[in-house]
Design a protein around this motif. Structure first.
Motif, PDB file in Angstrom:
ATOM      1  N   MET A   1       0.844  -1.169   0.000  1.00  0.00           N
ATOM      2  CA  MET A   1       0.000   0.000   0.000  1.00  0.00           C
ATOM      3  C   MET A   1       0.894   1.238   0.000  1.00  0.00           C
ATOM      4  SD  MET A   1      -2.553   1.534   2.958  1.00  0.00           S
ATOM      5  CE  MET A   1      -2.998  -0.064   3.483  1.00  0.00           C
ATOM      6  N   ARG A   2       0.559   2.178  -0.854  1.00  0.00           N
ATOM      7  CA  ARG A   2       1.313   3.431  -0.895  1.00  0.00           C
ATOM      8  C   ARG A   2       0.907   4.263   0.317  1.00  0.00           C
ATOM      9  NH1 ARG A   2       0.196   4.943  -5.803  1.00  0.00           N
ATOM     10  NH2 ARG A   2       2.193   4.391  -6.693  1.00  0.00           N
ATOM     11  N   VAL A   3       1.919   4.771   1.034  1.00  0.00           N
ATOM     12  CA  VAL A   3       1.659   5.605   2.194  1.00  0.00           C
ATOM     13  C   VAL A   3       2.509   6.873   2.130  1.00  0.00           C
ATOM     14  CG1 VAL A   3       0.995   3.696   3.725  1.00  0.00           C
ATOM     15  CG2 VAL A   3       3.359   4.465   3.679  1.00  0.00           C
ATOM     16  N   LEU A   4       1.995   7.892   2.774  1.00  0.00           N
ATOM     17  CA  LEU A   4       2.749   9.099   3.033  1.00  0.00           C
ATOM     18  C   LEU A   4       3.125   9.050   4.502  1.00  0.00           C
ATOM     19  CD1 LEU A   4       3.787  12.005   2.552  1.00  0.00           C
ATOM     20  CD2 LEU A   4       1.464  12.782   3.099  1.00  0.00           C
ATOM     21  N   MET A   5       4.407   9.076   4.774  1.00  0.00           N
ATOM     22  CA  MET A   5       4.874   9.116   6.158  1.00  0.00           C
ATOM     23  C   MET A   5       5.404  10.516   6.421  1.00  0.00           C
ATOM     24  SD  MET A   5       7.660   6.764   8.187  1.00  0.00           S
ATOM     25  CE  MET A   5       9.053   7.234   7.184  1.00  0.00           C
ATOM     26  N   LYS A   6       4.848  11.148   7.443  1.00  0.00           N
ATOM     27  CA  LYS A   6       5.347  12.457   7.862  1.00  0.00           C
ATOM     28  C   LYS A   6       6.237  12.221   9.072  1.00  0.00           C
ATOM     29  CE  LYS A   6       2.969  15.673  10.185  1.00  0.00           C
ATOM     30  NZ  LYS A   6       2.014  16.757  10.486  1.00  0.00           N
ATOM     31  N   VAL A   7       7.462  12.722   8.995  1.00  0.00           N
ATOM     32  CA  VAL A   7       8.443  12.570  10.064  1.00  0.00           C
ATOM     33  C   VAL A   7       8.769  13.962  10.577  1.00  0.00           C
ATOM     34  CG1 VAL A   7      10.741  11.743  10.691  1.00  0.00           C
ATOM     35  CG2 VAL A   7       9.417  10.528   8.940  1.00  0.00           C
ATOM     36  N   GLN A   8       8.267  14.291  11.759  1.00  0.00           N
ATOM     37  CA  GLN A   8       8.521  15.598  12.353  1.00  0.00           C
ATOM     38  C   GLN A   8       9.584  15.424  13.437  1.00  0.00           C
ATOM     39  OE1 GLN A   8       5.292  17.742  14.450  1.00  0.00           O
ATOM     40  NE2 GLN A   8       5.539  19.194  12.776  1.00  0.00           N
ATOM     41  N   MET A   9      10.745  16.023  13.195  1.00  0.00           N
ATOM     42  CA  MET A   9      11.920  15.780  14.030  1.00  0.00           C
ATOM     43  C   MET A   9      12.067  16.828  15.129  1.00  0.00           C
ATOM     44  SD  MET A   9      14.347  14.876  10.801  1.00  0.00           S
ATOM     45  CE  MET A   9      13.264  15.436   9.470  1.00  0.00           C
ATOM     46  N   ASP A  10      12.532  16.376  16.278  1.00  0.00           N
ATOM     47  CA  ASP A  10      12.784  17.253  17.413  1.00  0.00           C
ATOM     48  C   ASP A  10      13.935  18.207  17.071  1.00  0.00           C
ATOM     49  OD1 ASP A  10      14.583  17.617  20.040  1.00  0.00           O
ATOM     50  OD2 ASP A  10      12.464  17.521  20.608  1.00  0.00           O
ATOM     51  N   THR A  11      13.719  19.502  17.243  1.00  0.00           N
ATOM     52  CA  THR A  11      14.725  20.493  16.861  1.00  0.00           C
ATOM     53  C   THR A  11      16.008  20.355  17.671  1.00  0.00           C
ATOM     54  OG1 THR A  11      13.006  22.024  16.146  1.00  0.00           O
ATOM     55  CG2 THR A  11      15.177  22.971  16.593  1.00  0.00           C
ATOM     56  N   ARG A  12      15.912  20.225  18.979  1.00  0.00           N
ATOM     57  CA  ARG A  12      17.108  20.125  19.822  1.00  0.00           C
ATOM     58  C   ARG A  12      17.940  18.902  19.444  1.00  0.00           C
ATOM     59  NH1 ARG A  12      18.475  17.216  23.849  1.00  0.00           N
ATOM     60  NH2 ARG A  12      16.401  16.436  24.261  1.00  0.00           N
ATOM     61  N   ILE A  13      17.269  17.760  19.269  1.00  0.00           N
ATOM     62  CA  ILE A  13      17.981  16.525  18.944  1.00  0.00           C
ATOM     63  C   ILE A  13      18.604  16.598  17.552  1.00  0.00           C
ATOM     64  CG2 ILE A  13      17.691  14.045  18.538  1.00  0.00           C
ATOM     65  CD1 ILE A  13      15.591  14.102  20.824  1.00  0.00           C
ATOM     66  N   THR A  14      17.875  17.164  16.591  1.00  0.00           N
ATOM     67  CA  THR A  14      18.450  17.257  15.246  1.00  0.00           C
ATOM     68  C   THR A  14      19.557  18.307  15.177  1.00  0.00           C
ATOM     69  OG1 THR A  14      16.615  18.674  14.511  1.00  0.00           O
ATOM     70  CG2 THR A  14      16.470  16.324  13.987  1.00  0.00           C
ATOM     71  N   ASN A  15      19.485  19.350  16.002  1.00  0.00           N
ATOM     72  CA  ASN A  15      20.601  20.301  16.071  1.00  0.00           C
ATOM     73  C   ASN A  15      21.869  19.586  16.525  1.00  0.00           C
ATOM     74  OD1 ASN A  15      19.056  22.489  15.271  1.00  0.00           O
ATOM     75  ND2 ASN A  15      18.809  23.311  17.332  1.00  0.00           N
ATOM     76  N   GLU A  16      21.739  18.756  17.536  1.00  0.00           N
ATOM     77  CA  GLU A  16      22.891  17.986  18.021  1.00  0.00           C
ATOM     78  C   GLU A  16      23.393  17.011  16.954  1.00  0.00           C
ATOM     79  OE1 GLU A  16      24.760  18.378  20.781  1.00  0.00           O
ATOM     80  OE2 GLU A  16      23.503  20.161  21.076  1.00  0.00           O
ATOM     81  N   ALA A  17      22.456  16.369  16.247  1.00  0.00           N
ATOM     82  CA  ALA A  17      22.847  15.441  15.180  1.00  0.00           C
ATOM     83  C   ALA A  17      23.590  16.178  14.063  1.00  0.00           C
ATOM     84  CB  ALA A  17      21.625  14.711  14.631  1.00  0.00           C
ATOM     85  N   LEU A  18      23.161  17.391  13.751  1.00  0.00           N
ATOM     86  CA  LEU A  18      23.867  18.207  12.757  1.00  0.00           C
ATOM     87  C   LEU A  18      25.291  18.506  13.227  1.00  0.00           C
ATOM     88  CD1 LEU A  18      21.221  20.811  11.540  1.00  0.00           C
ATOM     89  CD2 LEU A  18      22.610  19.333  10.102  1.00  0.00           C
ATOM     90  N   LYS A  19      25.433  18.905  14.481  1.00  0.00           N
ATOM     91  CA  LYS A  19      26.752  19.225  15.030  1.00  0.00           C
ATOM     92  C   LYS A  19      27.672  18.007  15.024  1.00  0.00           C
ATOM     93  CE  LYS A  19      24.952  22.853  18.025  1.00  0.00           C
ATOM     94  NZ  LYS A  19      24.609  23.208  19.413  1.00  0.00           N
ATOM     95  N   ARG A  20      27.119  16.828  15.314  1.00  0.00           N
ATOM     96  CA  ARG A  20      27.911  15.589  15.334  1.00  0.00           C
ATOM     97  C   ARG A  20      28.137  15.024  13.930  1.00  0.00           C
ATOM     98  NH1 ARG A  20      24.037  14.157  19.050  1.00  0.00           N
ATOM     99  NH2 ARG A  20      23.275  12.599  17.601  1.00  0.00           N
ATOM    100  N   GLY A  21      27.391  15.514  12.969  1.00  0.00           N
ATOM    101  CA  GLY A  21      27.514  15.007  11.603  1.00  0.00           C
ATOM    102  C   GLY A  21      26.748  13.719  11.366  1.00  0.00           C
ATOM    103  N   THR A  22      25.766  13.419  12.214  1.00  0.00           N
ATOM    104  CA  THR A  22      25.029  12.159  12.076  1.00  0.00           C
ATOM    105  C   THR A  22      23.658  12.319  11.417  1.00  0.00           C
ATOM    106  OG1 THR A  22      24.132  12.356  14.323  1.00  0.00           O
ATOM    107  CG2 THR A  22      26.196  11.101  14.060  1.00  0.00           C
TER     108      THR A  22
END
Length: 99
Positions: free
Chosen positions: A1-22
């Protein structure tokens, strides 16, 4: 079945992931697993958000698909069944035929 998945990411956690390069590695790995028909990225409600259209072959795949986003990016996830233009045409034709 075709689905649309919306992934809303936590800003604080993704900021840290950006800084770590992950962040890029997490997204790349997830998209390789999902093999989407389309993937779009933007913001919603002030959060980094991905909109991913893919074929969900069976419900048991949902944890494998969602867990990296939950665990690594603190995401909230929504799944919505969707149709493309061809599916809509078939559905409307069946509706008219079956009346």
């Amino acid at each position: 079945m075709r689905v649309l998945m919306k992934v809303q990411m936590d800003t604080r956690i993704t900021n840290e992931a950006l800084k770590r390069g992950t962040l890029q590695k997490t997204m790349q790995s997830a998209l390789e697993t999902i093999r989407p028909e389309a993937a779009y990225f933007g913001t919603e409600d002030g959060c980094r958000t991905a909109y991913i259209v893919f074929d969900l072959e069976a419900p048991f795949q949902m944890p494998k698909i969602a867990e990296p986003f939950f665990m690594e990016l603190g995401a909230k996830i929504w799944y919505t069944p969707v149709m493309d233009r061809e599916d809509l045409g078939k559905g409307l034709a069946a509706l008219m035929r079956d009346g």
